[in-house]
Design a protein around this motif. Sequence first.
Motif, mmCIF file in Angstrom:
data_model
loop_
_atom_site.group_PDB
_atom_site.id
_atom_site.type_symbol
_atom_site.label_atom_id
_atom_site.label_comp_id
_atom_site.label_asym_id
_atom_site.label_seq_id
_atom_site.Cartn_x
_atom_site.Cartn_y
_atom_site.Cartn_z
ATOM 1 N N MET A 1 -16.082 3.654 14.609
ATOM 2 C CA MET A 1 -16.372 3.433 16.010
ATOM 3 C C MET A 1 -17.791 3.943 16.275
ATOM 4 N N ARG A 2 -18.601 3.115 16.883
ATOM 5 C CA ARG A 2 -19.975 3.464 17.191
ATOM 6 C C ARG A 2 -20.131 3.688 18.686
ATOM 7 N N GLY A 3 -21.076 4.560 19.036
ATOM 8 C CA GLY A 3 -21.342 4.822 20.441
ATOM 9 C C GLY A 3 -22.796 4.554 20.772
ATOM 10 N N THR A 55 -21.539 7.161 27.235
ATOM 11 C CA THR A 55 -21.520 6.462 25.956
ATOM 12 C C THR A 55 -20.577 5.280 26.039
ATOM 13 N N TYR A 57 -18.524 2.751 23.773
ATOM 14 C CA TYR A 57 -17.999 2.690 22.409
ATOM 15 C C TYR A 57 -17.545 1.283 22.057
ATOM 16 N N ASP A 59 -16.106 -1.078 18.279
ATOM 17 C CA ASP A 59 -15.685 -1.055 16.877
ATOM 18 C C ASP A 59 -16.565 -1.972 16.053
ATOM 19 N N SER A 65 -15.244 -4.002 22.445
ATOM 20 C CA SER A 65 -15.628 -2.781 23.148
ATOM 21 C C SER A 65 -14.392 -1.911 23.329
ATOM 22 N N ARG A 66 -14.591 -0.617 23.219
ATOM 23 C CA ARG A 66 -13.488 0.334 23.334
ATOM 24 C C ARG A 66 -13.467 1.045 24.672
#
Length: 88
Positions: A1-3, A55, A57, A59, A65-66
């Motif tokens: 998971m990237r922010g 932030t 987030y 995947d 988008s999370r």
Amino acid sequence: MRGKKEVRYIVSRLLDPDDLEGERERLGWHPYLDLAKSQADRTGPGTFVDAEGGTFYRDGRFGRSRGWEVEWTNRNLYQGRKKKVRLP
């Protein structure tokens, strides 16, 4: 998971116009302050622009988008102007 760090400008209206620190109805958000100010001016008095930093987030590289996680808020950054009435 990237922010990814972002700043969003939230346009909202007071539910109770007499209570400046009370609850607000969220009308929308914009990535730029100028866009948020113009929406607040169109909506009229009692409309505020707040800045939220946080932030976003997602995947993977092109993933879903999370969500949005708020880290700080700057309230009452801008207040919508009163509408002017043109006289004939």
